[in-house]
Design an enzyme around this catalytic site. Structure first.
Site, short mmCIF file in Angstrom:
data_model
loop_
_atom_site.label_atom_id
_atom_site.label_comp_id
_atom_site.label_asym_id
_atom_site.label_seq_id
_atom_site.Cartn_x
_atom_site.Cartn_y
_atom_site.Cartn_z
N GLU A 83 0.82 -1.21 0.00
CA GLU A 83 0.00 0.00 0.00
C GLU A 83 0.85 1.27 0.00
O GLU A 83 1.85 1.36 0.71
CB GLU A 83 -0.93 0.01 1.22
CG GLU A 83 -1.89 -1.16 1.27
CD GLU A 83 -2.89 -1.19 0.12
OE1 GLU A 83 -3.04 -0.17 -0.58
OE2 GLU A 83 -3.51 -2.24 -0.10
N ARG A 93 -17.91 -0.70 5.32
CA ARG A 93 -19.00 -1.29 4.53
C ARG A 93 -19.70 -2.40 5.31
O ARG A 93 -20.83 -2.78 4.99
CB ARG A 93 -18.47 -1.83 3.20
CG ARG A 93 -17.48 -2.96 3.33
CD ARG A 93 -17.03 -3.51 1.98
NE ARG A 93 -16.05 -4.58 2.14
CZ ARG A 93 -16.35 -5.84 2.44
NH1 ARG A 93 -17.62 -6.21 2.58
NH2 ARG A 93 -15.40 -6.75 2.58
N CYS A 146 -8.11 -1.99 8.38
CA CYS A 146 -6.76 -2.01 7.79
C CYS A 146 -6.26 -0.58 7.58
O CYS A 146 -5.14 -0.23 7.97
CB CYS A 146 -6.77 -2.75 6.47
SG CYS A 146 -6.92 -4.55 6.61
N HIS A 168 -1.37 -5.82 1.87
CA HIS A 168 -2.53 -6.70 1.85
C HIS A 168 -2.17 -8.04 1.22
O HIS A 168 -1.36 -8.11 0.28
CB HIS A 168 -3.67 -6.06 1.05
CG HIS A 168 -4.57 -5.21 1.89
ND1 HIS A 168 -4.72 -3.85 1.73
CD2 HIS A 168 -5.40 -5.55 2.92
CE1 HIS A 168 -5.59 -3.39 2.61
NE2 HIS A 168 -6.02 -4.40 3.33
#
Length: 222
Positions: A83, A93, A146, A168
């Site tokens: 990342e 979500r 995360c 990830h």
């Protein structure tokens, strides 16, 4: 001795495994060879907005790492996703493991809009690929726990000379087999463990290279 902290998350969203923790705990106590040597400490983080950051802060204070690689699960990813940036927002979500689902809430009120990884992300990806591990630079760590951990990690360590960032991982085959809907990419745990071990070795080597260059030029290690 270079101190490395690797974090992984507990399972979430009703799953029984999380590749980030399966990999991290397999690496706990690992010693990497090098100019100074390096040792890995693994810490599990809860997938809970309210407690992930206190657990992270405790680990940073206790272990005082030189390198931090935080790991997370990203279903649908098909490589090691290194990342680039963490953003100052929580926009879940799904609920976390405590049932919380913050929407449009900052990770740290009044903090910068974003932080970049202080890992050498492009050379890390290149090194992983050269060793036979699919990898890429990712431009989003999402807006779930995360990203929250990634942002808080960079905020806490800003300016301290610690190399830190987030990667990830794909699902494990056991997870993909139980996934509802289209089949998702997955990698066996031994392959993921070997890849992250390679990533840590690359980070140690690159840190030592930078320290050597700084000593020669009289510069500082950032």
């Amino acid at each position: 001795m270079v101190r490395i902290l690797v974090t992984g998350f507990e399972p979430f969203d009703g799953q029984s495994l999380n590749p980030s923790w399966e990999v991290a705990r397999a690496l706990h106590g690992l010693q990497l060879q090098g100019e100074q040597g390096a040792q890995v400490t693994a810490v599990q983080l809860p997938c809970v907005f309210a407690t992930a950051l206190p657990t992270l802060q405790q680990a940073l204070a206790q272990h005082r790492p030189d390198i931090v690689l935080a790991l997370g699960q990203a279903e649908g990813r098909c490589d090691f996703s290194v990342e680039r940036v963490a953003i100052n927002v929580q926009d879940a979500r799904i609920p976390d493991n405590a049932g919380a689902q913050p929407i449009d809430v900052p990770v740290i009120a009044g903090g910068p809009a974003a932080y970049f990884s202080t890992l050498p992300i492009k050379s890390l990806v290149a090194g992983l690929k050269a060793a036979g591990y699919p990898a890429s630079v990712s431009q989003t760590a999402g807006t779930f726990v995360c990203n929250q951990v990634f942002y808080a990690l960079q905020h806490t360590l800003a300016g301290l000379g610690v190399h830190s960032g987030f990667m990830h991982l794909p699902l494990l085959p056991e997870q993909a087999a139980q996934w509802k809907g289209p089949t998702l990419p997955s990698w066996p745990a031994p392959f993921q463990i070997a890849g992250v071990t390679q990533a840590l070795a690359l980070l140690v080597a690159q840190r030592q290279q930078k320290r050597g260059d700084a000593a020669i030029t009289g510069g500082t290690l950032n």
